[in-house]
Every structure is written in C-alpha cells, then in structure tokens.
Design an enzyme around this catalytic site. Structure first.
Site, PDB file in Angstrom:
ATOM      1  N   ALA A  91      19.070  31.712   7.503  1.00 32.28           N
ATOM      2  CA  ALA A  91      18.816  31.096   8.807  1.00 32.28           C
ATOM      3  C   ALA A  91      18.689  29.580   8.621  1.00 32.28           C
ATOM      4  CB  ALA A  91      17.539  31.679   9.394  1.00 32.28           C
ATOM      5  N   GLN A  99      16.275  27.657   8.927  1.00 29.51           N
ATOM      6  CA  GLN A  99      15.054  27.274   8.202  1.00 29.51           C
ATOM      7  C   GLN A  99      14.865  28.115   6.940  1.00 29.51           C
ATOM      8  OE1 GLN A  99      12.967  24.802   8.391  1.00 29.51           O
ATOM      9  NE2 GLN A  99      13.873  23.872  10.199  1.00 29.51           N
ATOM     10  N   SER A 100      15.951  28.549   6.346  1.00 29.21           N
ATOM     11  CA  SER A 100      15.855  29.420   5.171  1.00 29.21           C
ATOM     12  C   SER A 100      15.174  28.724   3.983  1.00 29.21           C
ATOM     13  CB  SER A 100      17.268  29.847   4.760  1.00 29.21           C
ATOM     14  OG  SER A 100      17.260  30.424   3.476  1.00 29.21           O
ATOM     15  N   ASN A 101      14.129  29.350   3.470  1.00 24.92           N
ATOM     16  CA  ASN A 101      13.504  28.867   2.226  1.00 24.92           C
ATOM     17  C   ASN A 101      14.417  29.144   1.045  1.00 24.92           C
ATOM     18  OD1 ASN A 101      10.780  28.139   3.281  1.00 24.92           O
ATOM     19  ND2 ASN A 101      10.765  30.308   3.827  1.00 24.92           N
ATOM     20  N   ALA A 149      17.668  29.139   1.021  1.00 27.61           N
ATOM     21  CA  ALA A 149      18.735  28.129   0.960  1.00 27.61           C
ATOM     22  C   ALA A 149      18.198  26.839   0.340  1.00 27.61           C
ATOM     23  CB  ALA A 149      19.283  27.883   2.361  1.00 27.61           C
TER      24      ALA A 149
END
Ligand SMILES: Cc1ncc(COP(=O)(O)O)c(C=O)c1O
Length: 337
Positions: free
Chosen positions: A77, A79-81, A83
């Site tokens: 997403a 706000q992916s941690n 990523a």
C-alpha cells in the site's frame, strides 16, 4: 542440534537481539487480574526506522544476492512499511529498489499521500510506481521485470509484506530468540501476541514454535483481511511450506490462532480502538505504536486481556512489529488542535 536456518543465505541487517522489556505501567492501568506483560521491541531492528521486515529482509536480500540479482521489486500500500524497509535494505546491500505502491486504502487524511513511509521511500531513493485502486499490479510487475531484463539487469521479486517461505525464516529465527530470552528469565508459560497481515510473521513464529515446542504460544490479531478464515488458511499453507523447506513437520491446523474483529471497516482505515490503544501505550510506557498494524493489534490484545481470555499465570509478550513512521501519515487522528 545445528541451526536449520543456517543453511540459507542471509544478509545481516537487523540489530538483534531486540530488547524484551516489561510493561509494568500498562499492566497496572489494566487492573489486578492482568497477567504479566512484556513487549518485544522489533520496532528497534534498525534499518531506516525498524520493524518486522528487517528480519525477513535478511533472508530475502540474502537469496537475491545468492541468485545474482541487482534489483529488488516489491509492492504494498502507499504507506507500506515493507516497501520502506525494502528500499533501505536494497541501499544497504548495493541493490536497486523498485516499489509498486497501490493507492488502495480509502483514507483521505491530509498527509496520507505525502508523509510517513511514502516520504521515506523518496528519501531512500527508490524507483516508485504508484497505481490507482483499480489498477492492475500484476501487469505492472510483468512490465517492470521485462524492462529490467531488457536493460541487462536481474530483478528479484518479493510480494507484499515479504511473506514468502524465505521471508518467514526471519520470524522462525525471531521465535527462537524470544523463547531463549524467556527461558533465560525463568519464564515458562507464555504467549506471543502480534498484528498479522500478509502472514509471514505469524507463519515464521509458528514454525519457530514447532522447532521449540516448549516455547510460547503464538497468537495473531487480524489487521488485514475481512475474511479471516481464508487468511488463516493462507498462513497455515505458508507455515507448512516453510516447515517443509527447513525439513521439519508442518504445524497442525490448530496452531494458527488468529483473532478477528479489529480490522475495522477496512485495512488501513483508522478505528477508535486503535487510536485509544496507541495513546494508552504511549502514555503509560512511552512507546509509539502505529495506526495500521500494531495499534489495531494492541487494541485486540487489550480486548483479550479485558475479556479475561488469558490465564493470569501466562506471561504475555506483545511483539512490536514497528510502523511508527505511519503515525505521521495519520496525524489527523491524533493531533490535538
Ligand atoms: C508494522 C507492521 N506490523 C505487522 C505487520 C504484519 O506482518 P505480516 O505481513 O508478516 O503479517 C506489518 C506488515 O506489513 C507491518 O508493517
């Protein structure tokens, strides 16, 4: 017994062992029937803000390097941690990071598309592709992989959350770390409770439990899917595949404990219980959780404690899986005007 995970390539990234500390003030705030509470600080794994992905990425990056890859492609997403941590791990290993970020969360907070992890991805220099909620991520991956090959590069693809067999090794290793720490403190009956999403953390922990049957139980809190049964089945499948790869028997189906009821309307959409849990832990322990995973995970954990779901003599360990940068993307939920 030799370490069965020692046979797999691993690129050192994590600051481990992470601290395991008591939450005495939170416990006192929950009344006399609350069991002993600990927190395992995997938000302190290092790597550009910490979190659970650091441990998975040790094995994922290790495998990518062993296969001669020079680029990591992953997704999540906005706000992916995962990523953000993949972008940082790639830098640390001298690789390129390509992130396919899906704008899938129906949340319109003012900073959601500009701050938090999204901002850090830019600072870390990742190659970012944002696709709309109705976009086709698979087509984008295929195009990016083909483009990479055409340029003479070799890309390593890892799915959302890094939840493959290889990624799950990170939490099988973490389980052994926690079991050893509890044993060294003379703590027997115990349980690890954590936010569960793409499932690699829970699958790895459950496999760790198979390797150390006298260690803590593992209890996930669903923060991701509206259909918890299919999520549970997928975690069981991933745990079985992980166990097979390291040559141990698959965990039984009833080893997957997944508490439902805390996702709220959708993944990534704030709930009042999440806000309350984030503020309670911040104001009793000085520890910052996150709005998407550990805040909802803690809301589930507190609800289980308040409902008397745990025996009073069973030590509870909340696994803090990180995500704190996400607070800045959700400031509208917390800022006191
Ligand atoms: C902060 C945080 N906690 C928990 C999780 C859940 O871990 P998993 O996807 O392995 O279930 C994630 C996954 O992205 C995360 O970023």
């Amino acid at each position: 017994m030799s370490d069965p995970l020692g046979a797999f390539p691993r690129f050192p990234l994590a600051h481990v062992p992470t601290p395991l500390t008591e939450m005495k003030r939170l416990r006192a705030s929950l009344g006399p029937s609350c069991p002993p509470l600990f927190i395992k600080r995997d938000d302190c794994t290092g790597l550009a803000g910490g979190g659970n992905k650091t441990r998975k990425l040790e094995f994922l990056i290790g495998e990518a390097l062993a296969e001669g890859c020079d680029t990591i492609v992953t997704t999540g997403a906005l706000q992916s941690n995962h990523a953000r941590q993949t972008a940082a791990a790639a830098v640390a290993a001298g690789l390129r990071a390509t992130l396919v970020l899906v704008d899938m969360v129906p949340y319109d907070g003012e900073k959601y598309r500009r701050s938090g992890n999204r901002l850090l991805d830019d600072i870390l220099g990742a190659d970012i592709h944002i696709i709309p909620p109705d976009g086709n991520p698979v087509a984008v991956f295929k195009e990016l992989m083909a483009d990479s090959a055409a340029k003479g590069r070799k890309a390593y693809f890892t799915p959302a959350g890094g939840s493959t067999v290889t990624g799950s090794f990170g939490y099988a290793a973490a389980y052994i770390e926690i079991a050893d720490e509890l044993a060294a403190r003379g703590i027997g009956k115990s349980r690890i409770v954590h936010a569960s999403s793409s499932g690699g953390t829970q699958a790895g922990l459950v496999v760790g439990h198979c390797m150390r049957p006298d260690g803590p139980a593992v209890h996930g809190i669903n923060v991701y899917r509206l259909d918890a049964d299919s999520m549970k089945a997928d975690i069981a499948k991933l745990a079985a595949a992980t166990a097979e790869k390291i040559g141990i028997a698959a965990p039984s189906a009833d080893a997957i404990l997944l508490e439902d009821g805390f996702v709220g309307p959708r993944y990534g959409v704030p709930t009042p219980e999440m806000v309350e849990a984030v503020e309670l832990v911040a104001q009793t322990e000085g520890i910052l959780l996150d709005p998407v995973y550990t805040g909802k995970g803690m809301a589930g954990f507190l609800s289980l404690i308040q409902r008397g779901a745990f025996a009073q003599d069973e030590t509870q360990v909340f696994l803090h899986t990180g995500g704190m940068p996400g607070l800045f993307a959700y400031e509208d939920e917390f800022l006191r005007k």
